[in-house]
Design an enzyme around this catalytic site. Structure first.
Site, PDB file in Angstrom:
ATOM      1  N   GLY A 459      35.212  34.698  35.999  1.00 46.51           N
ATOM      2  CA  GLY A 459      34.129  35.086  35.429  1.00 46.51           C
ATOM      3  C   GLY A 459      34.577  36.303  34.666  1.00 46.51           C
ATOM      4  O   GLY A 459      33.719  36.278  33.440  1.00 46.51           O
ATOM      5  N   THR A 460      35.326  36.669  34.613  1.00 51.37           N
ATOM      6  CA  THR A 460      35.790  37.866  34.051  1.00 51.37           C
ATOM      7  C   THR A 460      36.650  37.844  33.112  1.00 51.37           C
ATOM      8  O   THR A 460      36.887  38.887  32.355  1.00 51.37           O
ATOM      9  CB  THR A 460      36.518  39.121  34.718  1.00 51.37           C
ATOM     10  OG1 THR A 460      37.532  38.200  35.148  1.00 51.37           O
ATOM     11  CG2 THR A 460      36.038  39.264  36.157  1.00 51.37           C
ATOM     12  N   GLY A 501      41.878  43.411  39.738  1.00 47.10           N
ATOM     13  CA  GLY A 501      42.758  42.274  39.073  1.00 47.10           C
ATOM     14  C   GLY A 501      43.820  42.143  37.761  1.00 47.10           C
ATOM     15  O   GLY A 501      45.089  41.801  37.766  1.00 47.10           O
ATOM     16  N   ASN A 585      39.981  43.882  26.130  1.00 46.40           N
ATOM     17  CA  ASN A 585      39.475  42.867  25.045  1.00 46.40           C
ATOM     18  C   ASN A 585      37.809  43.112  25.158  1.00 46.40           C
ATOM     19  O   ASN A 585      37.199  43.497  26.314  1.00 46.40           O
ATOM     20  CB  ASN A 585      39.136  42.062  25.974  1.00 46.40           C
ATOM     21  CG  ASN A 585      38.364  40.596  24.974  1.00 46.40           C
ATOM     22  OD1 ASN A 585      37.425  41.057  24.642  1.00 46.40           O
ATOM     23  ND2 ASN A 585      39.510  39.517  24.793  1.00 46.40           N
ATOM     24  N   THR A 588      34.562  40.996  26.605  1.00 51.45           N
ATOM     25  CA  THR A 588      35.225  40.688  27.973  1.00 51.45           C
ATOM     26  C   THR A 588      34.115  42.159  28.743  1.00 51.45           C
ATOM     27  O   THR A 588      33.772  42.020  30.107  1.00 51.45           O
ATOM     28  CB  THR A 588      35.950  39.654  28.370  1.00 51.45           C
ATOM     29  OG1 THR A 588      37.780  41.342  28.250  1.00 51.45           O
ATOM     30  CG2 THR A 588      36.496  38.674  27.661  1.00 51.45           C
ATOM     31  N   LYS A 655      41.895  50.851  33.958  1.00 52.49           N
ATOM     32  CA  LYS A 655      41.335  51.314  35.557  1.00 52.49           C
ATOM     33  C   LYS A 655      40.587  50.256  36.085  1.00 52.49           C
ATOM     34  O   LYS A 655      40.693  50.181  37.318  1.00 52.49           O
ATOM     35  CB  LYS A 655      40.470  52.652  35.098  1.00 52.49           C
ATOM     36  CG  LYS A 655      41.380  53.894  35.053  1.00 52.49           C
ATOM     37  CD  LYS A 655      40.164  54.786  34.489  1.00 52.49           C
ATOM     38  CE  LYS A 655      41.371  56.536  34.089  1.00 52.49           C
ATOM     39  NZ  LYS A 655      40.358  57.383  34.529  1.00 52.49           N
ATOM     40  N   GLU A 659      33.015  46.607  38.060  1.00 54.50           N
ATOM     41  CA  GLU A 659      32.112  47.125  38.968  1.00 54.50           C
ATOM     42  C   GLU A 659      31.934  48.107  38.764  1.00 54.50           C
ATOM     43  O   GLU A 659      30.305  48.803  38.781  1.00 54.50           O
ATOM     44  CB  GLU A 659      32.950  47.861  40.591  1.00 54.50           C
ATOM     45  CG  GLU A 659      33.427  46.263  41.572  1.00 54.50           C
ATOM     46  CD  GLU A 659      34.403  45.903  42.888  1.00 54.50           C
ATOM     47  OE1 GLU A 659      33.753  46.253  43.417  1.00 54.50           O
ATOM     48  OE2 GLU A 659      35.373  46.417  42.065  1.00 54.50           O
TER      49      GLU A 659
END
Length: 697
Positions: A459-460, A501, A585, A588, A655, A659
């Site tokens: 969902g990222t 990721g 981006n 997002t 980076k 979170e």
């Protein structure tokens, strides 16, 4: 879709598929003769299964079989004890799966599961965490391999002699991930080959685990993770649903879907363990820290040690000549805790940033100025130089945007009728994590390109950002690049977790595209039908020890109202400013920052779970009792960032942002509530009953 520049607000490539229902999730893949399975959870907190009566369940319509530890397909002993389902008669905690009903429909499976009768030999249990629990011990390491204890200088002496001291305790309750898509898997066997669709943050790890459990070569297992409806850490490792689905499919000879009921999730997919914090801050009258001690006690299960690394952020944040950070853990008869978004940093920074606010009050100093005053030149714990650290800029820019200078610092100084109004600030940090991955880039004769990597988009927007990385390197428009992810037959990649990721996969994609561009440069001959490809593997580089301390930073600001009649806290404004490397981006990224801040709002005001001492289970086990923020709870949320060029990270310069957005939010809100009321609340969440008790105390 055109435009190649990294940082551009490119629209999600899979967005239309998701909103139109075309995207299929793990439980939505039609299979011929597919069956459905429903687990039977244990109803005791500790003991052993002495008998299982499945006769009534097997007699019901549609039931194919009922698996128990007596007849389930044998699996090898897993490295992760939480996956040892239906292997023996033990019950390590309430909710442990003791049977699995397989039927033609989910409704038939559910009805039959309620007809299974299980008898137990019940043993005494202990599920209650306390700071002085007699079985608390100091482990070797906390989650992430961090040493449980780090100490330098003379923290006790520094605190005893400090002119200004704060000695405070905080409590963060158990928290649950509750992704929108419950944990689900669909499995089928094709001879000695196993094919699964599963809701997981890392298909490569699922493949390796299933291969080990079922004694298969890894190339005989295919794992699809094309679309995942959230995870927040709970899907970071394989969970029982995928093992049960494979077992049931083997036992019945037909494809089987296991979709765990939401009420069962808190017991079997991990949770954020409760943390009990004690902080002692000593400072001079000028506000400079002379000593910092952060000690935490948390729980883990009897079968698996997982220690929430909540004291680790204090090793990063502030300059002090003396420090002790310590973790202690109690093994109880509770479900195994695991990762939840920003494990360690989220509860740890709540406590640390609340204590810093209390120190600012004791000093009569502005809390933003106190944080700026204690900025370290190097990472305090390791002594390494920071690859980049722009927390000062985040605090200053956030204060400017928020209008912090207009704040009356006096607690309970602003009211609108029976509404008390306050503002608060907190800093945030999250480490830069990068893992080795592989990728392939291929140029096709029609002038398009294909990038292949077993990344997982939870969902990222990973598909979109990886496409941008490839297009940027190749110098082509986005619509000329197709990105394939979410299949374990693709080049192996690390999991989507730890905000690692995009940095991990992006590095491999960047290198593969760089190599491909090099091979195409100067080429005059037409490309063959199969195209030309290049591969990349970042092992040995992505996981190499860095001479730099690499972290993202941020600053959170909150404005709240507290209803003095009802105790209700409402957040009017949330503002975050972040320094998280290169933003790949803008669209997002903003979504991720805002989503993290909303999750932090839930941690502060609505989310909390209770371990029932008598029955050994979480009483808030579904979304009717465990309250995540709804649209009506979310105020105007602003997310901004500092342009940060850090050459010591990876080729794409990111980076990770998944979170850090929620790390400082709860503390900023808690500090704002104190400013509004003049009362310091140290237990989360800040529910009306707690607020009213404090106001009347």
């Amino acid at each position: 879709m055109t435009g190649t520049a990294l940082g551009a607000p490119a629209v999600r490539r899979e967005g239309r598929q998701k909103v139109t229902g075309v995207a299929r999730y793990a439980a939505e893949h039609p299979q011929p003769d597919r069956a459905h399975a429903w687990p039977v959870p244990a109803t005791v907190a500790r003991g052993r299964v002495t008998a299982v009566d499945t006769s009534a369940a097997r007699a019901l319509p549609g039931v194919l079989t009922v698996l128990t530890h007596e007849n389930a397909p044998r699996i090898a002993e897993p490295d992760d004890p939480t996956l040892a389902v239906l292997r023996d008669d033990r019950v390590p905690h309430r909710g442990w799966f003791v049977a699995l009903v397989v039927a033609r429909s989910p409704e038939e499976a559910r009805a039959a599961a309620s007809a299974v009768r299980v008898e137990y030999a019940v043993e005494d249990h202990d599920v209650t965490l306390s700071a002085d629990h007699p079985e608390a011990y100091e482990p070797e390491t906390a989650n992430g391999g961090h040493p449980a204890r780090r100490e330098y200088g003379d923290p006790d002496g520094a605190f005893a002699t400090a002119p200004v001291r704060v000695d405070v305790s905080y409590r963060v309750p158990p928290l649950h991930n509750h992704p929108m898509e419950p944990h689900a898997s669909t499995a089928r066997w094709e001879g000695d080959r196993l094919v699964v669709h599963t809701s997981s943050q890392g298909g490569t790890a699922v493949r390796a685990t299933l291969a080990g459990l079922f004694a298969l070569p890894e190339d005989h297992v295919t794992v699809h993770t094309a679309h995942v409806g959230g995870g927040f850490g709970s899907k970071g490792t394989p969970r029982p649903d995928v093992v049960l689905a494979a077992m049931a499919a083997r036992a019945t000879g037909v494809p089987v879907t296991v979709s765990l009921p939401r009420r069962q999730l808190p017991a079997v997919v991990g949770h954020r363990a409760p943390t009990l914090h004690r902080l002692r801050l000593g400072a001079g009258t000028d506000g400079r820290l002379t000593g910092l001690t952060h000690e935490i006690v948390t729980h883990s299960s009897r079968i698996k040690e997982f220690v929430e690394q909540a004291a680790v952020p204090a090793r990063v944040m502030y300059a002090t000549p003396s420090s002790r950070t310590l973790h202690r853990v109690v093994r109880l008869d509770v479900p195994s805790p695991s990762w939840m978004r920003a494990p360690g940093e989220s509860p740890g920074m709540y406590a640390l940033e609340s204590a810093m606010d209390e120190l600012a009050a004791a000093l009569g100093m502005d809390p933003v100025r106190l944080r700026l005053l204690n900025e370290p030149e190097r990472e305090p714990d390791s002594g390494k130089p920071f690859s980049s650290r722009h927390l000062t800029e985040c605090l200053e820019e956030g204060a400017r945007r928020f209008g912090w200078d207009h704040r009356d610092p006096r607690p309970r100084s602003r009211a609108e009728g029976h509404l008390l109004v306050g503002t608060g600030v907190a800093a945030a940090t999250y480490p830069v994590l990068v893992q080795p991955s592989t990728a392939e880039a291929r140029a096709l004769p029609d002038g398009t390109f294909v990038v292949r990597v077993n990344a997982t988009d939870i969902g990222t927007g990973a598909r979109t950002v990886l496409t941008q990385v490839a297009a940027d390197v190749l110098g082509v428009a986005l619509d000329r690049v197709r990105t394939e992810i979410g299949d374990s037959d693709l080049p192996s990649a690390s999991l989507a977790g730890g905000s690692s990721g995009t940095a991990s996969w992006g590095w491999a994609v960047h290198d593969a595209c760089t190599a491909l561009a090099g091979s195409l440069a100067g080429r005059t001959a037409p490309l063959p039908d199969e195209g030309v490809s290049a591969h990349a593997d970042t092992a040995g580089r992505a996981d190499a020890e860095s001479p730099y301390a690499r972290h993202a930073f941020g600053a959170h600001f909150a404005e709240v109202t507290v209803d003095s009649l009802t105790g209700e806290v409402r957040v009017r404004r949330l503002l975050g400013v972040f320094a998280a490397g290169r933003i790949l981006n803008a669209r997002t990224a903003r979504s991720q920052f805002v989503g993290g801040m909303v999750m932090g709002l839930g941690m502060a005001l609505t989310e909390g779970s209770t371990m029932d001492a008598a029955f050994g289970d979480f009483t808030e086990s579904d979304l009717a009792s465990y309250h995540v923020p709804a649209h009506a709870d979310v105020p105007a949320v602003e997310a901004h960032w500092i342009d940060e060029d850090d050459p010591h990270l990876n080729p794409v310069g990111g980076k990770g942002i998944g979170e850090i957005g929620n790390v400082g939010t709860a503390a900023a809100i808690g500090n704002a509530v104190h400013h509004a009321t003049g009362v310091r609340f140290r237990d989360l969440p800040l529910t009306p009953d707690r607020i009213l008790t404090g106001l009347r105390g």
